[in-house]
Design a protein around this motif. Structure first.
Motif, PDB file in Angstrom:
ATOM      1  N   ALA A  89       0.827  -1.213   0.000  1.00 13.13           N
ATOM      2  CA  ALA A  89       0.000   0.000   0.000  1.00 13.13           C
ATOM      3  C   ALA A  89       0.859   1.260   0.000  1.00 13.13           C
ATOM      4  N   LEU A  90       1.952   1.254   0.760  1.00 12.40           N
ATOM      5  CA  LEU A  90       2.829   2.428   0.814  1.00 12.40           C
ATOM      6  C   LEU A  90       3.486   2.694  -0.540  1.00 12.40           C
ATOM      7  N   ILE A  91       3.933   1.635  -1.185  1.00 10.93           N
ATOM      8  CA  ILE A  91       4.558   1.804  -2.501  1.00 10.93           C
ATOM      9  C   ILE A  91       3.531   2.353  -3.495  1.00 10.93           C
ATOM     10  N   GLU A  92       2.320   1.792  -3.472  1.00  9.56           N
ATOM     11  CA  GLU A  92       1.275   2.278  -4.371  1.00  9.56           C
ATOM     12  C   GLU A  92       0.949   3.744  -4.097  1.00  9.56           C
ATOM     13  N   ALA A  93       0.825   4.100  -2.823  1.00  7.06           N
ATOM     14  CA  ALA A  93       0.453   5.469  -2.460  1.00  7.06           C
ATOM     15  C   ALA A  93       1.471   6.490  -2.958  1.00  7.06           C
ATOM     16  N   LEU A  94       2.745   6.198  -2.777  1.00  6.28           N
ATOM     17  CA  LEU A  94       3.766   7.191  -3.125  1.00  6.28           C
ATOM     18  C   LEU A  94       4.210   7.113  -4.591  1.00  6.28           C
ATOM     19  N   ARG A  95       3.607   6.220  -5.362  1.00  7.48           N
ATOM     20  CA  ARG A  95       3.836   6.207  -6.802  1.00  7.48           C
ATOM     21  C   ARG A  95       2.745   6.965  -7.568  1.00  7.48           C
ATOM     22  N   ILE A  96       1.708   7.371  -6.876  1.00  9.14           N
ATOM     23  CA  ILE A  96       0.605   8.078  -7.528  1.00  9.14           C
ATOM     24  C   ILE A  96       1.081   9.444  -8.025  1.00  9.14           C
ATOM     25  N   GLU A  97       0.754   9.755  -9.275  1.00  7.04           N
ATOM     26  CA  GLU A  97       1.146  11.036  -9.863  1.00  7.04           C
ATOM     27  C   GLU A  97       0.198  12.145  -9.411  1.00  7.04           C
ATOM     28  N   GLU A  98       0.666  13.374  -9.573  1.00  4.83           N
ATOM     29  CA  GLU A  98      -0.077  14.517  -9.036  1.00  4.83           C
ATOM     30  C   GLU A  98      -1.517  14.611  -9.536  1.00  4.83           C
ATOM     31  N   PRO A  99      -1.832  14.470 -10.822  1.00  7.25           N
ATOM     32  CA  PRO A  99      -3.242  14.584 -11.246  1.00  7.25           C
ATOM     33  C   PRO A  99      -4.154  13.585 -10.528  1.00  7.25           C
ATOM     34  N   GLU A 100      -3.705  12.332 -10.395  1.00 13.12           N
ATOM     35  CA  GLU A 100      -4.520  11.341  -9.694  1.00 13.12           C
ATOM     36  C   GLU A 100      -4.614  11.671  -8.212  1.00 13.12           C
ATOM     37  N   TRP A 101      -3.507  12.135  -7.631  1.00 11.24           N
ATOM     38  CA  TRP A 101      -3.535  12.482  -6.211  1.00 11.24           C
ATOM     39  C   TRP A 101      -4.518  13.625  -5.958  1.00 11.24           C
ATOM     40  N   LEU A 102      -4.519  14.640  -6.813  1.00 10.79           N
ATOM     41  CA  LEU A 102      -5.444  15.762  -6.644  1.00 10.79           C
ATOM     42  C   LEU A 102      -6.895  15.300  -6.771  1.00 10.79           C
ATOM     43  N   SER A 103      -7.143  14.329  -7.645  1.00  7.82           N
ATOM     44  CA  SER A 103      -8.490  13.773  -7.760  1.00  7.82           C
ATOM     45  C   SER A 103      -8.891  13.063  -6.471  1.00  7.82           C
ATOM     46  N   MET A 104      -7.961  12.305  -5.872  1.00  5.80           N
ATOM     47  CA  MET A 104      -8.230  11.649  -4.595  1.00  5.80           C
ATOM     48  C   MET A 104      -8.461  12.679  -3.497  1.00  5.80           C
ATOM     49  N   SER A 105      -7.702  13.757  -3.528  1.00  5.79           N
ATOM     50  CA  SER A 105      -7.845  14.815  -2.532  1.00  5.79           C
ATOM     51  C   SER A 105      -9.235  15.445  -2.602  1.00  5.79           C
ATOM     52  N   ARG A 106      -9.722  15.696  -3.811  1.00  5.27           N
ATOM     53  CA  ARG A 106     -11.067  16.269  -3.964  1.00  5.27           C
ATOM     54  C   ARG A 106     -12.133  15.288  -3.488  1.00  5.27           C
ATOM     55  N   ALA A 107     -11.930  14.004  -3.769  1.00  2.73           N
ATOM     56  CA  ALA A 107     -12.887  12.987  -3.312  1.00  2.73           C
ATOM     57  C   ALA A 107     -12.931  12.927  -1.784  1.00  2.73           C
ATOM     58  N   ALA A 108     -11.766  13.052  -1.160  1.00  6.53           N
ATOM     59  CA  ALA A 108     -11.703  13.027   0.305  1.00  6.53           C
ATOM     60  C   ALA A 108     -12.483  14.198   0.892  1.00  6.53           C
ATOM     61  N   GLN A 109     -12.299  15.395   0.354  1.00  6.85           N
ATOM     62  CA  GLN A 109     -12.999  16.561   0.892  1.00  6.85           C
ATOM     63  C   GLN A 109     -14.499  16.504   0.624  1.00  6.85           C
ATOM     64  N   ALA A 110     -14.886  15.878  -0.486  1.00  7.36           N
ATOM     65  CA  ALA A 110     -16.315  15.716  -0.761  1.00  7.36           C
ATOM     66  C   ALA A 110     -16.969  14.834   0.301  1.00  7.36           C
ATOM     67  N   LEU A 111     -16.281  13.783   0.734  1.00  7.72           N
ATOM     68  CA  LEU A 111     -16.810  12.942   1.805  1.00  7.72           C
ATOM     69  C   LEU A 111     -16.877  13.707   3.118  1.00  7.72           C
ATOM     70  N   ALA A 112     -15.838  14.497   3.396  1.00  7.44           N
ATOM     71  CA  ALA A 112     -15.780  15.239   4.663  1.00  7.44           C
ATOM     72  C   ALA A 112     -16.866  16.295   4.768  1.00  7.44           C
ATOM     73  N   SER A 113     -17.292  16.844   3.652  1.00  5.08           N
ATOM     74  CA  SER A 113     -18.325  17.870   3.685  1.00  5.08           C
ATOM     75  C   SER A 113     -19.729  17.312   3.470  1.00  5.08           C
ATOM     76  N   GLY A 114     -19.819  16.073   2.964  1.00  2.77           N
ATOM     77  CA  GLY A 114     -21.109  15.474   2.671  1.00  2.77           C
ATOM     78  C   GLY A 114     -21.513  14.430   3.680  1.00  2.77           C
ATOM     79  N   THR A 115     -21.180  13.180   3.411  1.00  2.00           N
ATOM     80  CA  THR A 115     -21.569  12.069   4.282  1.00  2.00           C
ATOM     81  C   THR A 115     -21.155  12.286   5.730  1.00  2.00           C
ATOM     82  N   PHE A 116     -19.947  12.853   5.931  1.00  2.00           N
ATOM     83  CA  PHE A 116     -19.429  13.038   7.289  1.00  2.00           C
ATOM     84  C   PHE A 116     -19.417  14.510   7.707  1.00  2.00           C
TER      85      PHE A 116
END
Length: 389
Positions: A327-354
């Motif tokens: 999991a650590l290797i996968e996480a730190l191999r993610i490129e910036e565009p994909e990481w930013l997409s994950m970041s937006r998904a995380a904040q959507a959960l934090a403001s919506g469901t949670f």
């Protein structure tokens, strides 16, 4: 919200400090939610050495403490019941089980005929039940069964926990309400340096040894400037053992002890990923706060946050060294565009469901239902929408 205005809601727990781990974090959040609902939170707990340092986190709540006699577990504090009775409470909400606080909750409920709500907060999980089972069996006979039978309703963080509560406590009325996240920060525009952050208590169920072993195994495949920061707190013995274990680990792993408020915010600002390979959780607030800050997570299924996987805010990480390494290797191999997409998904959960507003509304209905003059059958109908089928 007016129906709860001025109502005195007692938040009863074993200890009102960091020594109570994630249960204390849940109490801190509930204080904030109750203020949002115009109710008066009253925190009642057994006194301990860390309370004075952490009292500021309960700002806006009345705090009433009782002295512990004997060992800190199970927290025998005979003055807890008089403290509860003197507080003029409209409702008692017990956070956590398997401690003497459960007995005080029962006595208050019987003496006042007032409503009791119980949040086990992950303590009915199979992993937790097996740990020191003989102590739990004693507590079950001494006070827990009585507390459970006097509860008007139980609260589960997830549908899975509702099943655990039904199995262990024989409970029928179980409202399912997740923890709430902090308000989301500004969206991230760039990906942070390759720093992975563990934020939470020092406890065997968190699998910190496996995390650090997995990190060292992954290190040859990580960026040269990758680092793992462990920001944790716990009893002195556990922290000392962790520090000894860390000594030969090298400079890529750093232990920074407890982190709250501005220190926590600074760490979240620097982190690229949060990691939590736990064997047992209720619903980890540290991950929700990371999502609020736009940080994806590598989490085990025991974290009870499948929404993270489903919405692209989290990677799956098992509790063992090899799974953590992968999991650590996968996480730190993610490129910036994909990481930013994950970041937006995380904040959507934090403001919506949670999100705070959504969660506060659910708690308002539970508290109002319990404070109303309802028969058990009426109460079951009122909260049936929150009972998993």
């Amino acid at each position: 919200m007016a129906a709860l205005a001025g109502k005195r809601i007692g938040l009863l727990t074993a200890r009102a400090s960091r020594t109570n781990g994630g249960v204390f974090e849940a109490v801190v959040r509930q204080v904030d939610l109750l203020k949002t609902l115009d109710a008066q939170p009253v925190v009642v707990a057994a006194e301990d050495d860390s309370h004075a340092a952490d009292a500021w986190r309960l700002a806006g709540a009345e705090i009433r403490l009782a002295q512990i006699h004997g060992p800190k577990h199970p927290g025998f504090a005979p003055r807890l019941t008089p403290v509860l009775l003197d507080a003029g409470l409209d409702l008692v909400h017990l956070h956590g089980i398997w401690s003497y606080a459960s007995r005080a909750a029962t006595r208050w409920s019987k003496a006042t005929n007032g409503p009791l709500v119980i949040s086990p907060l992950g303590m009915c999980d199979a992993w937790m039940i097996e740990r020191n089972r003989w102590k739990k069996n004693l507590a079950r006979l001494a006070w827990e069964k009585s507390a459970w039978s006097n509860a008007m309703a139980f609260h589960a963080l997830t549908p899975a926990e509702a099943g655990d509560i039904g199995r262990e406590c024989g409970a029928q009325l179980i409202g399912v309400i997740p923890s709430c996240a902090s308000p989301p920060s500004q969206p991230r525009q760039t990906m942070p340096p390759p720093m992975v952050l563990y934020l939470g208590t020092i406890h065997e169920k968190k699998n910190l040894v496996a995390l650090m072993e997995g990190w060292l195994a992954a290190l040859p495949d990580l960026p040269p400037d990758a680092s793992l920061v462990v920001a944790g707190w716990g009893d002195e013995e556990g922290v000392t053992a962790l520090e000894r274990f860390l000594e030969p680990m090298g400079p890529s792993i750093e232990f920074v002890s407890a982190a709250f408020a501005s220190q926590k915010a600074a760490l979240l600002e620097l982190a690229r990923f949060l990691v939590l390979p736990s064997s047992s959780e209720g619903l980890p607030i540290s991950i929700l706060d990371g999502w609020s800050a736009g940080i994806p997570a590598a989490i085990s299924p025991a974290c009870n946050l499948p929404e993270g996987y489903a919405n692209g805010a989290a990677l799956k990480c098992g509790p063992d060294r090899e799974s953590i390494k992968t999991a650590l290797i996968e996480a730190l191999r993610i490129e910036e565009p994909e990481w930013l997409s994950m970041s937006r998904a995380a904040q959507a959960l934090a403001s919506g469901t949670f999100g705070k507003e959504h969660i506060a509304g659910q708690w308002r209905r539970i508290y109002e239902d319990c404070l109303g003059v309802l028969s058990p059958a009426q109460l079951e109908r009122q909260i049936s929408g929150k009972i998993p089928q």
